[in-house]
Design a protein around this motif. Structure first.
Motif, PDB file in Angstrom:
ATOM      1  N   ALA A 123      24.704 115.220  90.970  1.00 26.78           N
ATOM      2  CA  ALA A 123      23.416 115.310  91.677  1.00 26.78           C
ATOM      3  C   ALA A 123      22.824 113.921  91.910  1.00 26.78           C
ATOM      4  O   ALA A 123      22.398 113.584  93.017  1.00 26.78           O
ATOM      5  N   GLU A 124      22.853 113.095  90.876  1.00 25.70           N
ATOM      6  CA  GLU A 124      22.293 111.753  90.995  1.00 25.70           C
ATOM      7  C   GLU A 124      23.118 110.924  91.972  1.00 25.70           C
ATOM      8  O   GLU A 124      22.585 110.163  92.780  1.00 25.70           O
ATOM      9  N   ARG A 125      24.439 111.127  91.876  1.00 24.30           N
ATOM     10  CA  ARG A 125      25.357 110.398  92.756  1.00 24.30           C
ATOM     11  C   ARG A 125      25.007 110.693  94.212  1.00 24.30           C
ATOM     12  O   ARG A 125      24.861 109.786  95.029  1.00 24.30           O
ATOM     13  N   GLU A 126      24.896 111.975  94.511  1.00 26.54           N
ATOM     14  CA  GLU A 126      24.615 112.374  95.897  1.00 26.54           C
ATOM     15  C   GLU A 126      23.291 111.795  96.371  1.00 26.54           C
ATOM     16  O   GLU A 126      23.186 111.324  97.507  1.00 26.54           O
ATOM     17  N   ALA A 127      22.303 111.817  95.492  1.00 24.99           N
ATOM     18  CA  ALA A 127      20.993 111.305  95.872  1.00 24.99           C
ATOM     19  C   ALA A 127      21.060 109.811  96.169  1.00 24.99           C
ATOM     20  O   ALA A 127      20.515 109.326  97.166  1.00 24.99           O
ATOM     21  N   ARG A 128      21.782 109.075  95.307  1.00 22.55           N
ATOM     22  CA  ARG A 128      21.856 107.625  95.509  1.00 22.55           C
ATOM     23  C   ARG A 128      22.661 107.264  96.740  1.00 22.55           C
ATOM     24  O   ARG A 128      22.330 106.305  97.456  1.00 22.55           O
ATOM     25  N   VAL A 129      23.718 108.028  96.990  1.00 22.80           N
ATOM     26  CA  VAL A 129      24.520 107.767  98.190  1.00 22.80           C
ATOM     27  C   VAL A 129      23.679 108.015  99.446  1.00 22.80           C
ATOM     28  O   VAL A 129      23.664 107.199 100.382  1.00 22.80           O
ATOM     29  N   ALA A 130      22.943 109.116  99.435  1.00 23.18           N
ATOM     30  CA  ALA A 130      22.099 109.453 100.597  1.00 23.18           C
ATOM     31  C   ALA A 130      21.050 108.376 100.823  1.00 23.18           C
ATOM     32  O   ALA A 130      20.792 107.956 101.955  1.00 23.18           O
ATOM     33  N   GLU A 131      20.478 107.891  99.706  1.00 21.82           N
ATOM     34  CA  GLU A 131      19.423 106.880  99.788  1.00 21.82           C
ATOM     35  C   GLU A 131      19.960 105.581 100.398  1.00 21.82           C
ATOM     36  O   GLU A 131      19.360 104.998 101.311  1.00 21.82           O
ATOM     37  N   ILE A 132      21.136 105.164  99.926  1.00 23.25           N
ATOM     38  CA  ILE A 132      21.664 103.883 100.404  1.00 23.25           C
ATOM     39  C   ILE A 132      22.155 104.009 101.856  1.00 23.25           C
ATOM     40  O   ILE A 132      22.032 103.068 102.639  1.00 23.25           O
ATOM     41  N   LEU A 133      22.665 105.215 102.204  1.00 26.65           N
ATOM     42  CA  LEU A 133      23.115 105.403 103.587  1.00 26.65           C
ATOM     43  C   LEU A 133      21.930 105.359 104.541  1.00 26.65           C
ATOM     44  O   LEU A 133      22.045 104.907 105.679  1.00 26.65           O
ATOM     45  N   GLN A 134      20.789 105.813 104.039  1.00 26.49           N
ATOM     46  CA  GLN A 134      19.585 105.755 104.856  1.00 26.49           C
ATOM     47  C   GLN A 134      19.144 104.308 105.034  1.00 26.49           C
ATOM     48  O   GLN A 134      18.728 103.897 106.113  1.00 26.49           O
ATOM     49  N   LEU A 135      19.274 103.539 103.958  1.00 29.62           N
ATOM     50  CA  LEU A 135      18.878 102.129 104.013  1.00 29.62           C
ATOM     51  C   LEU A 135      19.702 101.354 105.044  1.00 29.62           C
ATOM     52  O   LEU A 135      19.181 100.509 105.758  1.00 29.62           O
ATOM     53  N   VAL A 136      20.998 101.647 105.119  1.00 31.33           N
ATOM     54  CA  VAL A 136      21.832 100.953 106.103  1.00 31.33           C
ATOM     55  C   VAL A 136      21.861 101.708 107.433  1.00 31.33           C
ATOM     56  O   VAL A 136      22.654 101.393 108.307  1.00 31.33           O
ATOM     57  N   ARG A 137      20.998 102.702 107.562  1.00 30.76           N
ATOM     58  CA  ARG A 137      20.843 103.499 108.781  1.00 30.76           C
ATOM     59  C   ARG A 137      22.178 104.103 109.221  1.00 30.76           C
ATOM     60  O   ARG A 137      22.699 103.809 110.279  1.00 30.76           O
ATOM     61  N   LEU A 138      22.738 104.914 108.326  1.00 27.91           N
ATOM     62  CA  LEU A 138      24.031 105.522 108.614  1.00 27.91           C
ATOM     63  C   LEU A 138      24.038 106.988 108.184  1.00 27.91           C
ATOM     64  O   LEU A 138      25.008 107.480 107.649  1.00 27.91           O
ATOM     65  N   THR A 139      22.918 107.660 108.405  1.00 25.08           N
ATOM     66  CA  THR A 139      22.890 109.073 108.048  1.00 25.08           C
ATOM     67  C   THR A 139      23.551 109.859 109.178  1.00 25.08           C
ATOM     68  O   THR A 139      23.522 109.453 110.330  1.00 25.08           O
ATOM     69  N   GLY A 140      24.143 110.989 108.814  1.00 19.78           N
ATOM     70  CA  GLY A 140      24.785 111.844 109.815  1.00 19.78           C
ATOM     71  C   GLY A 140      26.258 111.544 109.998  1.00 19.78           C
ATOM     72  O   GLY A 140      26.926 112.193 110.792  1.00 19.78           O
ATOM     73  N   PHE A 141      26.768 110.555 109.264  1.00 16.80           N
ATOM     74  CA  PHE A 141      28.192 110.228 109.387  1.00 16.80           C
ATOM     75  C   PHE A 141      28.939 110.567 108.098  1.00 16.80           C
ATOM     76  O   PHE A 141      30.078 110.160 107.922  1.00 16.80           O
ATOM     77  N   ASP A 142      28.256 111.316 107.212  1.00 19.66           N
ATOM     78  CA  ASP A 142      28.757 111.557 105.861  1.00 19.66           C
ATOM     79  C   ASP A 142      30.222 111.929 105.765  1.00 19.66           C
ATOM     80  O   ASP A 142      30.946 111.412 104.942  1.00 19.66           O
ATOM     81  N   GLN A 143      30.646 112.866 106.621  1.00 17.46           N
ATOM     82  CA  GLN A 143      31.992 113.410 106.455  1.00 17.46           C
ATOM     83  C   GLN A 143      33.026 112.718 107.331  1.00 17.46           C
ATOM     84  O   GLN A 143      34.162 113.159 107.429  1.00 17.46           O
ATOM     85  N   ARG A 144      32.638 111.637 107.995  1.00 17.01           N
ATOM     86  CA  ARG A 144      33.618 110.921 108.817  1.00 17.01           C
ATOM     87  C   ARG A 144      34.551 110.100 107.932  1.00 17.01           C
ATOM     88  O   ARG A 144      34.166 109.632 106.879  1.00 17.01           O
ATOM     89  N   LYS A 145      35.768 109.904 108.449  1.00 14.80           N
ATOM     90  CA  LYS A 145      36.697 108.988 107.784  1.00 14.80           C
ATOM     91  C   LYS A 145      36.561 107.620 108.454  1.00 14.80           C
ATOM     92  O   LYS A 145      36.139 107.541 109.614  1.00 14.80           O
ATOM     93  N   PRO A 146      36.927 106.546 107.760  1.00 16.35           N
ATOM     94  CA  PRO A 146      36.722 105.203 108.332  1.00 16.35           C
ATOM     95  C   PRO A 146      37.289 105.033 109.745  1.00 16.35           C
ATOM     96  O   PRO A 146      36.680 104.352 110.561  1.00 16.35           O
ATOM     97  N   HIS A 147      38.441 105.656 110.042  1.00 12.89           N
ATOM     98  CA  HIS A 147      39.029 105.446 111.368  1.00 12.89           C
ATOM     99  C   HIS A 147      38.228 106.130 112.474  1.00 12.89           C
ATOM    100  O   HIS A 147      38.486 105.894 113.648  1.00 12.89           O
TER     101      HIS A 147
END
Lengths: 378, 345
Positions: free
Chosen positions: A126-150
């Protein structure tokens, strides 16, 4: 309330009582016979964005890799936050790195990539997910969660890499050419974002780059490296305005260098006679050098004035002929040949719209103020 | 009158930058492009293109056709024999198609061979035993081959080719000869045994020959290169900075191997395992030469049906069943692999 002004707060290196956060103590790294890093000592303070700047092969990446723990110093020691890190393996250091190639795990999604470090620390889901979501928001990258790097663009990958290296809240973040793989437009934009993120999180950055513009924008201080040694450390302004060596003056920006020797050596000013200039230069600061020694006067192109009439000024006025003109819109660049044959670069802002600018083969007067030039002795 | 103009030139000629001669490759390319530009060739080419026969299709289709013909033709013959019944004749089976009278064609499909395979437990147990032995050998080859391939892929560049060549070196002698050599190595009076006795590690020389272990040793030894080569390719491609990144994020080396190296070299693991498992299942030389009477493998049973019992129909039925049992799962597996591969490529 603190009595310090903001600028002073941001300059811990001027405070003798400040304790450095990262301490590099006479570190040497040899690969066989090759000395990659030679007796480097460096103090970096908390909250700084320190830039290691130098040409490729100067040892800046090796120094960074030693901070990360991928390379072991041959000699010397490394401290982070007072702890001796010299023999600590990378996976136990409170340090994270953003790789030049980003090194994203190709078989993991964005969320898995960013959460990888937290998983290693056994942080609950739970904490992991929250922190990942928070940092993805900081780098403005929400909505790409399930994409692979390629499935991401270059800029998006850079953000994932940044998020992944920030999510563990490292004491020190190492960035290896962080903007190197981005195109020019995106670079400029990302530079300012990086600074914002750094200031928001208060993380100490050590950045490696060969791009001086990147270093000037990102850094609180710059360490200019060449051949395994740090030649000069200082703020971007120090490095640009007060270079201490020919190499630094030449590496950062563009510069005119005139060889000469001291003819008048006073504590508050010096006079240097230069055959290349065909006269003497007046410098309004003292120089610590043996009399009659060869020295170099460095003048930046934008500090040189160009006029048709001899300016009303006693010193530092020289005549020449315009050889080349490049009109770049905001500025014009001139190449002026002095009578000795020495070419001088001049950059002038085009502040007003005129059609009667100096032209090819015209006789002109070049001049600069006594405080515009710097004398270097090596 | 003859004018002799002495020319003495040093350094590079500033004007002529093209060499006056063409290399063999350039000559070939030039000739080829001249030929392709020639009118009649062009016309024929465009005609062929209309039929959908471009150069690329030609170079891939021809070998595929060749493989198809020489796979399908024997397969159909074997399929035909499997539906026949034994006869003391030359060849030793009854013809499938007979003329009952002038107008009536009689096709006698004998399903008895397949029934026989099911009824006699020998065949099923031989098949299961082959699968087991192939699976165990594949696992052993993977366990030995992976560190080996990893070592080669991570060695210095100039060592890699030498090490790879050493892996392939055994192919330079006959497979049969190498398996025969193992008889000498595993036998009671072998130098290995004598050394072990001399060292005091064993009390009296024992023989591994005619045990399942001999078969495992033989299969792993013979097929190890087929495991190492695809693994090497996969590991060599792996970006080392990914492991550094993992380590940087707090991942210990063992964990990094399991969560980064292993999944990213999966394709090599699958390819290597298939290259070992498939031929090992049908292997008959190694179990015949090194195995005992208990090391029953389907390839060996097939061989004995054909040559010792001269029961071609039953042998063919065994071959067909084996093929179907292997091809089905392999194709499904391949498809799953492709689907999975498409996502992270």
């Amino acid at each position: 309330m603190s009595a310090l002004r903001p600028q002073e707060k941001l300059k811990p290196w001027t405070d003798p009582a400040a304790v450095p956060y990262v301490r590099i103590e006479r570190v040497t790294k040899r690969f066989g016979d090759f000395v990659a890093v030679n007796q480097v000592s460096l103090d970096i303070y908390k909250g700084e964005a320190f830039c290691l700047l130098g040409p490729s092969g100067c040892g800046k990446t090796t120094l960074l890799r030693m901070l990360a723990g991928f390379e072991q110093p041959t000699e010397g020691r490394l401290f982070i936050d007072g702890q001796d890190m010299t023999a600590i393996p990378p996976y136990e250091r409170p340090v994270n790195m953003m790789f030049q190639s980003y090194a994203l795990f190709p078989h993991m999604t964005v969320v898995e990539n960013v959460g990888f470090g937290l998983r290693q620390d056994g942080i609950p889901k739970a904490e992991r997910e929250a922190r990942v979501a928070e940092i993805l928001q900081l780098v403005r990258l929400t909505g790409f969660d399930q994409r692979k790097p390629h499935q991401l663009s270059g800029g998006q990958r850079q953000r994932v890499a940044l998020a992944r290296s920030l999510v563990k809240r490292p004491k020190l973040l190492l960035l290896d050419e962080p903007l190197g793989a981005l195109d020019k437009k995106l670079r400029e934009h990302t530079q300012f974002e990086l600074i914002n993120i750094q200031e928001t999180l208060g993380v100490t950055f050590v950045i490696v780059t060969h791009d001086q513009e990147e270093a000037m924008t990102l850094a609180s201080r710059i360490g200019v490296m060449n051949q395994g040694e740090i030649l000069q450390t200082g703020t971007p302004t120090d490095i640009y305005e007060y270079p201490t060596s020919k190499y630094v003056a030449d590496f950062i920006g563009s510069v005119n260098m005139f060889e000469g020797r001291l003819v008048e050596d006073e504590p508050a000013h010096v006079r240097i006679e230069s055959a290349e200039l065909g006269g003497t230069v007046y410098v309004d600061h003292g120089v610590s050098s043996a009399p009659d020694a060869t020295v170099w006067v460095a003048v930046r192109p934008e500090k040189v004035r160009i006029d048709r009439e001899r300016p009303d000024q006693l010193d530092n006025v020289f005549a020449g002929t315009v050889k080349e003109i490049a009109y770049l819109g905001d500025v014009s660049r001139y190449l002026v040949a002095l009578d000795s044959g020495k070419l001088v670069r001049v950059t002038q802002p085009n502040t007003d719209r005129r059609d009667d600018r100096v032209t090819w083969e015209e006789r002109v007067w070049l001049s600069w103020s006594p405080s515009a030039n710097v004398v270097v002795t090596q | 009158m003859v004018i002799v103009e002495p020319v003495c030139q040093r350094g590079r000629d500033p004007v002529v930058s093209r060499p006056a001669y063409l290399t063999l490759g350039e000559q070939f390319t030039a000739a080829l492009s001249a030929l392709l530009g020639w009118g009649p060739v062009r016309a024929a080419q465009s005609r062929l293109k209309e039929w959908g026969l471009t150069g690329r299709v030609a170079v891939t289709a021809v070998p595929y056709l060749w493989l198809l013909v020489f796979f399908l033709a024997p397969f159909l013959i074997v399929l035909k024999i499997s539906f026949s019944s034994v006869e003391i004749a030359m060849p030793p089976f009854a013809p499938l198609v007979q003329w009952a009278s002038d107008k009536v064609m009689l096709v006698r499909l004998n399903l008895g061979n397949f029934m026989f395979l099911w009824e006699d437990s020998l065949y099923l147990s031989a098949l299961l035993n082959s699968l087991k032995m192939a699976a165990v050998s594949t696992m052993l080859a993977l366990l030995i081959g992976y560190p080996m391939a990893y070592g080669i892929a991570r060695s210095e560049r100039h060592w890699r080719n030498i090490l790879l060549m050493l892996v392939m070196l055994p192919f330079w002698t006959s497979f049969l000869l190498r398996v025969y050599a193992w008889i000498g190595l595993l036998g009671r009076n072998s130098p290995v045994n004598q050394l072990l006795v001399w060292l005091g590690l064993i009390d009296e020389p024992g023989s591994l020959l005619q045990t399942d272990w001999a078969v495992y040793i033989g299969i792993v030894y013979s097929y190890l290169p087929f495991m190492v080569l695809p693994l090497y390719t996969a590991i060599e491609k792996l970006d080392m900075t990914l492991l550094e990144a993992a380590s940087d994020l707090g991942c210990r080396p063992t964990r990094a191997f399991l969560s980064i190296t292993l999944p990213l070299t999966r394709e090599g693991i699958v390819a290597g395992c298939m290259l070992v498992f498939i031929p090992a299942t049908g292997e008959f030389v190694i179990p015949s030469l090194l195995g005992g009477p208990d090391s029953l493998m389907i390839g060996r049973v097939l061989w004995e049906e054909f040559f010792n019992n001269r029961d071609w129909p039953v042998a063919s039925a065994v071959a067909i069943v084996l093929l179907l049992l292997l091809v089905g799962p392999i194709m499904l597996f391949q498809r799953a692999q492709q689907a999975a591969g498409g996502v992270h490529r």
